[in-house]
Design a protein around this motif. Structure first.
Motif, short mmCIF file in Angstrom:
data_model
loop_
_atom_site.label_atom_id
_atom_site.label_comp_id
_atom_site.label_asym_id
_atom_site.label_seq_id
_atom_site.Cartn_x
_atom_site.Cartn_y
_atom_site.Cartn_z
N GLU A 79 0.81 -1.22 0.00
CA GLU A 79 0.00 0.00 0.00
C GLU A 79 0.85 1.27 0.00
OE1 GLU A 79 -2.92 -0.36 3.22
OE2 GLU A 79 -2.56 -2.49 2.98
N ASP A 80 2.13 1.14 0.32
CA ASP A 80 2.98 2.34 0.38
C ASP A 80 3.66 2.65 -0.93
OD1 ASP A 80 2.30 2.68 2.99
OD2 ASP A 80 4.03 1.59 3.79
N ARG A 82 2.34 3.42 -3.86
CA ARG A 82 1.76 4.55 -4.59
C ARG A 82 2.31 5.90 -4.13
NH1 ARG A 82 -4.24 4.57 -6.06
NH2 ARG A 82 -3.32 3.28 -7.67
N PRO A 83 2.23 6.22 -2.82
CA PRO A 83 2.78 7.53 -2.43
C PRO A 83 4.25 7.69 -2.76
CG PRO A 83 1.99 6.29 -0.50
CD PRO A 83 1.56 5.55 -1.70
N ALA A 86 4.61 8.26 -6.46
CA ALA A 86 4.15 9.60 -6.80
C ALA A 86 5.20 10.63 -6.45
CB ALA A 86 2.85 9.90 -6.05
N ILE A 107 -1.33 7.90 -13.88
CA ILE A 107 -1.42 9.16 -13.13
C ILE A 107 -0.38 10.15 -13.66
CG2 ILE A 107 -1.20 10.19 -10.83
CD1 ILE A 107 -2.20 7.56 -9.68
N HIS A 199 -12.61 -0.37 5.59
CA HIS A 199 -11.71 0.14 4.55
C HIS A 199 -10.59 -0.84 4.25
CE1 HIS A 199 -12.99 4.65 4.80
NE2 HIS A 199 -13.87 3.89 4.22
N LEU A 256 -10.64 -4.96 8.08
CA LEU A 256 -9.58 -4.57 7.16
C LEU A 256 -9.11 -5.86 6.48
CD1 LEU A 256 -7.66 -1.98 9.39
CD2 LEU A 256 -9.57 -1.61 7.84
N PRO A 258 -6.77 -8.18 6.80
CA PRO A 258 -6.47 -9.46 7.45
C PRO A 258 -7.65 -10.10 8.17
CG PRO A 258 -4.97 -7.71 8.18
CD PRO A 258 -6.11 -7.06 7.47
N GLN A 391 -5.88 9.13 -13.03
CA GLN A 391 -5.91 9.73 -11.71
C GLN A 391 -7.29 9.63 -11.07
OE1 GLN A 391 -4.08 10.78 -9.34
NE2 GLN A 391 -5.75 11.72 -8.19
N ALA A 394 -8.09 6.12 -9.97
CA ALA A 394 -7.24 5.80 -8.82
C ALA A 394 -7.81 6.44 -7.56
CB ALA A 394 -5.82 6.28 -9.06
N ALA A 395 -8.25 7.71 -7.70
CA ALA A 395 -8.78 8.41 -6.54
C ALA A 395 -10.06 7.75 -6.05
CB ALA A 395 -9.05 9.87 -6.90
N ALA A 398 -9.05 4.68 -4.19
CA ALA A 398 -8.34 4.97 -2.94
C ALA A 398 -9.29 5.55 -1.90
CB ALA A 398 -7.21 5.95 -3.21
N GLU A 399 -10.32 6.22 -2.37
CA GLU A 399 -11.27 6.79 -1.41
C GLU A 399 -12.41 5.84 -1.09
OE1 GLU A 399 -12.70 10.70 -2.02
OE2 GLU A 399 -10.77 11.44 -2.74
N PHE A 400 -12.35 4.62 -1.60
CA PHE A 400 -13.35 3.59 -1.28
C PHE A 400 -14.77 4.03 -1.65
CE2 PHE A 400 -10.00 3.51 2.02
CZ PHE A 400 -9.46 2.25 1.80
N ILE B 45 -1.47 14.39 -7.71
CA ILE B 45 -0.18 13.75 -7.84
C ILE B 45 0.15 13.66 -9.32
CG2 ILE B 45 0.87 11.47 -7.75
CD1 ILE B 45 -0.16 11.25 -4.92
N TRP B 125 -6.22 -2.76 18.12
CA TRP B 125 -6.93 -3.33 16.98
C TRP B 125 -7.34 -4.76 17.32
CZ3 TRP B 125 -4.69 -6.01 12.25
CH2 TRP B 125 -5.64 -6.08 11.23
N THR B 238 -9.03 1.76 12.10
CA THR B 238 -10.22 1.77 11.22
C THR B 238 -9.98 2.34 9.83
OG1 THR B 238 -10.93 3.97 11.87
CG2 THR B 238 -11.75 2.13 13.19
N ARG B 239 -8.88 3.03 9.62
CA ARG B 239 -8.67 3.76 8.36
C ARG B 239 -9.81 4.71 8.06
NH1 ARG B 239 -4.62 1.38 4.73
NH2 ARG B 239 -3.67 -0.06 6.15
N GLN B 255 -5.97 10.49 3.32
CA GLN B 255 -6.62 9.57 2.39
C GLN B 255 -6.85 10.22 1.03
OE1 GLN B 255 -9.94 6.86 3.54
NE2 GLN B 255 -11.04 7.91 1.93
N ILE B 258 -2.89 11.56 -0.45
CA ILE B 258 -1.79 10.66 -0.80
C ILE B 258 -2.28 9.42 -1.56
CG2 ILE B 258 0.26 9.46 0.06
CD1 ILE B 258 0.38 12.55 0.25
N PRO B 259 -3.05 8.52 -0.94
CA PRO B 259 -3.52 7.42 -1.80
C PRO B 259 -4.45 7.94 -2.90
CG PRO B 259 -3.94 6.92 0.53
CD PRO B 259 -3.56 8.37 0.45
N GLY B 260 -5.29 8.93 -2.59
CA GLY B 260 -6.25 9.43 -3.56
C GLY B 260 -5.66 10.40 -4.57
#
Lengths: 433, 292
Positions: A79-80, A82-83, A86, A107, A199, A256, A258, A391, A394-395, A398-400, B45, B125, B238-239, B255, B258-260
């Motif tokens: 998950e890290d 992407r940032p 970018a 993007i 999420h 989440l 897991p 983009q 992706a957004a 990422a924003e679910f 981004i 958690w 919880t994110r 959120q 960065i991810p978005g």
């Protein structure tokens, strides 16, 4: 473009050891000649299984031996990526190659090296790319490939066969309606199902996109402008999920990634969506459960074709790299059969390659329970369907947005209409011209 | 001779100030200004974006998620700071007594504070897990409940659970502060009160609490700043879910930015925290100044 020499594919079917031995023996001229004194930096996701990184390291070492190009590989949590990617794109410095996810290359397509020669060469050599892989790797805006697809962490429905039989289903359901019937019967027998509505970046997004799409819903039209989520198919999908939610174990609203693995292995749930990891964890620690586990593709709804979403990874090269040829050669090398074959085999089905010929690898048939994961890429729709990757898509992921639409209508007790309207409003903002 | 010229005039003080000015300017002021400016752009981004004035803010004011987030942040800060203060003070009063093993208990008390937040967040958690919470397990075993508590799966319970975790982590900040404060209160004052026959309650309110008040101001303000900008607990547990019910300004900003990838909008969300933080910082400085 240089022509890629067709090489006899020696590794097929011979198993990991043979593949490795042959691979090491082969010393061939590079297709893309690395620059003088080249060295590479790769940023990729850390392996979902230990064998992934072991084989990746071994293959990288082989590359360095064959070409003299040292490669330093940095592994970070998936998950890290992407940032970090970018950041590299924005600053114009950092790793030469990144193995990122989903829409990442779309993007910042203008900052990436044209890799059409690598992608088309590999495609020709190895049975072609799945359609969805091409969508992910080829930029309609740039009119060339901006990334070389690697593969996806395909998900299947993971279920307990004994409980499914007990619930009166000898065959696993093929339609959403039958899946709901099964879920009801399972719950009645004290074995609720569980799908993440918190999420959960992987599991939560994957199953909710499947259900939206399989009822014919979509976030956005083909023009990547017209938002289409607050329409009848979405409302039908929401109504369906509301009924399915009633058959779920309490607490899925907070799940989440897991959580479903743990709940499944503890016998708290009978059915969930996941990569192959639950099965392998069971094989290691709970052999009786492993014996009872099986996998199925997601059912197909009114839309009449498979509509799965799975994390999809691709490798791309930044224009700021001083060694684009070395980088191309590295990607080509790592995805070629002598390397990718043993690598994919060793991952036990965690990652399904995007090149069709890799469906012949022994990993998919050695254990028949892994077979449903083999064709996962063929069953996929790209993120942001029916629009283009980019983009905005992706957004939205990422924003679910899609996931939260279903969570709003279940966990948060909103009406289907209100939940869809909220998603529509946010999507309008994301896709604003 | 050259040394002499440095001793006179404004040159030396200016020179001595340069390093701190560069540090503060470069590391704090510059990024802050950049961040604020970013909030007025539609940068994503990969795209530097254009200046769009207040558009981000205008949109955010209509965004239901931002409204929930503002409510969450206010509640989260207010409720937890009150509890942290009360419990922290109570613990400090107990630990200020000389009982067997008091040194040991004082160091135990620091644990929540010294454990890296990500680790304690992971512990929480698990504690709040819908299937494997030992709290649920215990309550079921005791026959009080017949099913697991859905700590994080519904909006209000999730908010409350996160507050409990935050209080747990933040108590030692108050306790340690108050312990130091308590020890600086001259014994004579309590002795005089005892001779005058004041009750324990009266001694507390009229001596201890009064003398701790300036310290309370500082501790409260700093705790409020830390709580207001809490990220790790929420993001780990919880994110921001379920369905954005537990976002704080900082988690929502992260959120979306960065991810978005919506850097401008994320910066604008972070911008909403600035007036509050500036107010708190001003209050903290003012309190410090008055004590000096």
């Amino acid at each position: 473009m240089r022509k890629i020499p067709r090489r006899t594919v020696l590794g097929w079917g011979l198993g990991v050891a043979a593949g490795r031995a042959l691979g090491q023996a082969a010393k061939v001229e590079p297709v893309f000649k690395p620059e003088k004194d080249a060295s590479l930096r790769l940023l990729r996701w850390s392996g979902f299984v230990k064998s992934d990184e072991e084989l990746w390291k071994a293959n990288t070492k082989k590359f360095t031996e064959a070409t003299g190009v040292p490669v330093s590989v940095e592994y970070i949590t998936w998950e890290d990526v992407r940032p970090k990617a970018a950041l590299a794109a924005n600053l114009g410095t950092g790793p030469d190659i990144i193995m990122g996810w989903y829409d990442d290359p779309h993007i910042y397509p203008q900052k990436l090296v044209d890799v059409s020669d690598v992608a088309e060469g590999l495609g020709k050599q190895l049975g072609g790319w799945y359609d969805v892989a091409r969508t992910y790797g080829y930029s309609n805006r740039m009119r060339h490939w901006i990334a070389v697809p690697v593969g996806g962490t395909v998900e299947c429905l993971t279920y307990r066969t004994s409980w499914t039989k007990e619930a009166g289903f000898d065959e696993f359901p093929r339609s959403p309606a039958d899946l709901l019937k099964l879920a009801r019967a399972l719950k009645a027998k004290g074995h609720p199902v569980g799908f993440a509505l918190g999420h959960a970046v992987g599991d939560g997004n994957n199953w909710t996109h499947w259900v939206l799409w399989t009822f014919g819903g979509k976030a956005v039209e083909k023009d990547s402008k017209t938002i289409a989520i607050a329409q009848k198919p979405s409302l039908e999908a929401i109504a369906y999920v509301q009924e399915l939610y009633a058959q779920m174990v309490p607490g899925v609203g907070s799940w989440l990634d897991p959580n479903n693995n743990r709940a499944f292995l503890a016998g708290e749930i009978s059915l969930t969506n996941n990569g192959i990891s639950i099965y392998y964890a069971a094989k290691k620690d709970f052999p009786q459960i492993a014996e009872d586990i099986n996998h199925s593709p997601f059912p197909i709804g009114p839309v009449g074709r498979a509509t799965e979403l799975a994390n999809f990874s691709q490798a791309f090269i930044f224009k700021h790299s001083r060694f684009p040829n070395a980088a191309k050669e590295y990607i080509r090398f790592m995805l070629s059969p002598d390397q990718a074959g043993p690598w994919v085999d060793a991952m036990n089905g965690y990652v399904t390659p995007a090149l069709k010929q890799y469906q012949d690898l022994p990993v998919w048939t050695k254990d028949p329970k892994a077979t449903p994961f083999r064709d996962g890429i063929a069953r996929m729709q790209h993120n942001g369907y029916a629009g283009e990757p980019g983009q905005q898509a992706a957004a939205a992921l990422a924003e679910f947005i899609v996931l939260d639409m279903f969570a709003d209508a279940t966990v948060n007790g909103m009406s289907a209409k209100d939940a869809a309207a909220r998603a529509e409003n946010r999507l309008r903002r994301i896709y604003r011209g | 001779m050259r040394g002499l010229s440095l001793d006179r005039g404004p040159l030396l003080p200016t020179l001595l100030l340069v390093p701190s000015a560069v540090l503060l300017g470069g590391l704090l002021a510059f990024p802050l200004v950049l961040g604020v400016l970013l909030g007025f752009k539609d940068a994503t981004i990969g795209e530097a974006g254009n200046f769009i004035g207040l558009d981000n803010y205008r949109y955010l004011l209509t965004d239901p998620v931002l409204r929930i987030t503002a409510l969450n942040t206010a509640l989260y800060t207010l409720v937890t700071v009150v509890f942290k203060l009360a419990l922290g003070l109570a613990l400090a009063l107990i630990l200020n007594q000389r009982f067997a093993g008091y040194r040991f208990w004082r160091s135990v008390l620091l644990l929540p504070y010294v454990v890296p937040t990500v680790l304690s967040a992971f512990a929480w958690w698990w504690i709040l897990d819908p299937q494997f919470s030992f709290i649920s397990w215990g309550l079921i075993r005791l026959g009080i409940l017949d099913q697991h508590v859905n700590f994080l799966g519904s909006a209000w319970l999730a908010r409350a659970s996160l507050m409990v975790a935050n209080v747990w982590r933040g108590i030692p900040f108050f306790t340690v502060g108050y312990l130091a404060g308590l020890q600086s209160i001259p014994k004579e004052l309590h002795e005089a009160a005892a001779i005058d026959g004041a009750s324990g309650w009266r001694t507390f309110w009229e001596i201890t609490w009064l003398l701790l008040l300036p310290l309370t101001t500082i501790l409260t303000i700093f705790s409020a700043i830390f709580t207001f900008t809490d990220f790790q607990l929420i993001w780990t547990i919880t994110r921001g879910g379920p369905a954005n019910a537990t976002h704080l300004f900082v988690t929502l900003a992260y959120q979306r930015a960065i991810p978005g990838g919506a850097l401008g909008e994320g910066a604008a969300i972070a911008g909403f925290t600035l007036p509050f933080l500036a107010l708190l910082a001003w209050a903290a400085l003012d309190a410090l100044r008055r004590q000096a």
